[in-house]
Design a protein around this motif. Structure first.
Motif, PDB file in Angstrom:
ATOM      1  N   PRO A 187       0.816  -1.201   0.000  1.00 32.46           N
ATOM      2  CA  PRO A 187       0.000   0.000   0.000  1.00 32.46           C
ATOM      3  C   PRO A 187       0.854   1.256   0.000  1.00 32.46           C
ATOM      4  CG  PRO A 187       0.164  -0.840   2.215  1.00 32.46           C
ATOM      5  CD  PRO A 187       0.899  -1.828   1.333  1.00 32.46           C
ATOM      6  N   MET A 188       0.292   2.348  -0.429  1.00 36.84           N
ATOM      7  CA  MET A 188       1.014   3.611  -0.452  1.00 36.84           C
ATOM      8  C   MET A 188       0.175   4.664   0.255  1.00 36.84           C
ATOM      9  SD  MET A 188       3.564   5.509  -1.237  1.00 36.84           S
ATOM     10  CE  MET A 188       4.529   4.511  -2.379  1.00 36.84           C
ATOM     11  N   PHE A 189       0.629   5.098   1.414  1.00 37.76           N
ATOM     12  CA  PHE A 189      -0.064   6.117   2.185  1.00 37.76           C
ATOM     13  C   PHE A 189       0.809   7.358   2.267  1.00 37.76           C
ATOM     14  CE2 PHE A 189      -1.483   2.121   4.473  1.00 37.76           C
ATOM     15  CZ  PHE A 189      -2.622   1.984   3.696  1.00 37.76           C
ATOM     16  N   PHE A 190       0.167   8.511   2.368  1.00 36.91           N
ATOM     17  CA  PHE A 190       0.904   9.770   2.442  1.00 36.91           C
ATOM     18  C   PHE A 190       0.409  10.588   3.624  1.00 36.91           C
ATOM     19  CE2 PHE A 190       0.660   8.476  -2.005  1.00 36.91           C
ATOM     20  CZ  PHE A 190       2.005   8.440  -2.335  1.00 36.91           C
ATOM     21  N   THR A 191       1.316  11.319   4.241  1.00 34.03           N
ATOM     22  CA  THR A 191       0.919  12.186   5.342  1.00 34.03           C
ATOM     23  C   THR A 191       0.192  13.403   4.794  1.00 34.03           C
ATOM     24  OG1 THR A 191       2.946  13.517   5.318  1.00 34.03           O
ATOM     25  CG2 THR A 191       3.001  11.478   6.609  1.00 34.03           C
ATOM     26  N   SER A 192      -0.501  14.112   5.668  1.00 36.71           N
ATOM     27  CA  SER A 192      -1.224  15.309   5.217  1.00 36.71           C
ATOM     28  C   SER A 192      -0.255  16.369   4.685  1.00 36.71           C
ATOM     29  CB  SER A 192      -2.056  15.887   6.360  1.00 36.71           C
ATOM     30  OG  SER A 192      -1.227  16.265   7.449  1.00 36.71           O
ATOM     31  N   ASP A 193       0.934  16.456   5.274  1.00 41.02           N
ATOM     32  CA  ASP A 193       1.919  17.430   4.791  1.00 41.02           C
ATOM     33  C   ASP A 193       2.377  17.079   3.374  1.00 41.02           C
ATOM     34  OD1 ASP A 193       1.857  18.922   7.089  1.00 41.02           O
ATOM     35  OD2 ASP A 193       3.583  17.941   8.000  1.00 41.02           O
ATOM     36  N   GLU A 194       2.581  15.779   3.093  1.00 40.15           N
ATOM     37  CA  GLU A 194       2.998  15.355   1.758  1.00 40.15           C
ATOM     38  C   GLU A 194       1.908  15.638   0.727  1.00 40.15           C
ATOM     39  OE1 GLU A 194       5.989  11.695   3.080  1.00 40.15           O
ATOM     40  OE2 GLU A 194       3.858  11.310   2.755  1.00 40.15           O
ATOM     41  N   VAL A 195       0.655  15.358   1.093  1.00 41.74           N
ATOM     42  CA  VAL A 195      -0.460  15.619   0.182  1.00 41.74           C
ATOM     43  C   VAL A 195      -0.607  17.115  -0.060  1.00 41.74           C
ATOM     44  CG1 VAL A 195      -2.955  15.427  -0.144  1.00 41.74           C
ATOM     45  CG2 VAL A 195      -1.691  13.527   0.856  1.00 41.74           C
TER      46      VAL A 195
END
Length: 215
Positions: free
Chosen positions: A161-169
């Motif tokens: 899976p690939m998840f991103f933090t809110s800062d990255e998004v």
């Protein structure tokens, strides 16, 4: 944050939003769950944006005046207490169901006022990127494999899976909006996970990514 919310937010022209409106709208999108809706509290938005109560209210009023959100308020049929505000985002205005007195959102279990993700546990944990709630705390570990130096964003985006933090998004959205408005970027200076987020969430098409050097 759902893909629909991410793509919708990235398509809004930068000059249409003030800085505070963008931050509030970003966190509303981050709390959006496709099956449950969006129910963050005022306190949650104040905490996440770092803005005052008045600034958040002004931003919400501005977003509503611009037709980017709608707020639906209702009361519990038994207790008569006000339920968490249901925020309807612009892209779902033609399809969103009105909240019902029983569930609060017309679809599933009653959502948590803080997370907006429909949790029914009495323990009110922080929302996660996986369940469609708000930004993840900094101490959470990213579950995807750390990309190696010779990976491209496309290679990294293919890993699941690939998840991103809110800062990255947030950073990926700002880069995508800048590119779509004709701006130039130094792709090598953009962190790999931010470039990977742009690819994984289709924030730019292949031609736009190629022109910007984000491949």
């Amino acid at each position: 944050m759902s893909h629909k919310a991410t793509n919708w937010l990235s398509d809004i022209p930068a000059d249409r939003l003030s800085a505070s409106e963008f931050r509030v709208l970003f966190h509303l999108c981050d709390c959006h769950n496709p099956s449950q809706g969006c129910f963050p509290t005022q306190g949650y938005l104040i905490e996440k944006t770092g803005a005052s109560n008045g600034t958040v209210n002004n931003a919400l009023n501005g977003l509503e005046e611009k037709g980017l959100i709608k707020r639906h308020q209702s009361r519990d049929g038994v207790t008569k207490r006000q339920k968490p505000t249901h925020y309807i985002l612009g892209f779902e205005m033609g399809e969103a169901q009105e909240p019902t007195p029983k569930t609060g959102d017309g679809k599933g279990p009653k959502p948590s006022p803080k997370s907006g993700d429909g949790a029914v546990s009495k323990k009110r944990g922080e929302p996660s990127p996986k369940n469609g709630g708000g930004p993840s705390p900094a101490h959470w570990r990213v579950t995807c494999k750390e990309p190696v130096n010779n990976q491209t964003p496309a290679d990294a985006a293919a890993e699941k899976p690939m998840f991103f933090t809110s800062d990255e998004v947030n950073e990926a959205l700002q880069v995508a909006r800048h590119v779509r408005q004709g701006g130039t970027v130094n792709a090598k200076a953009i962190p790999l996970r931010v470039r990977t987020c742009i690819v994984a969430r289709d924030l730019l098409d292949s031609a736009e990514r190629s022109a910007a050097g984000i491949c």
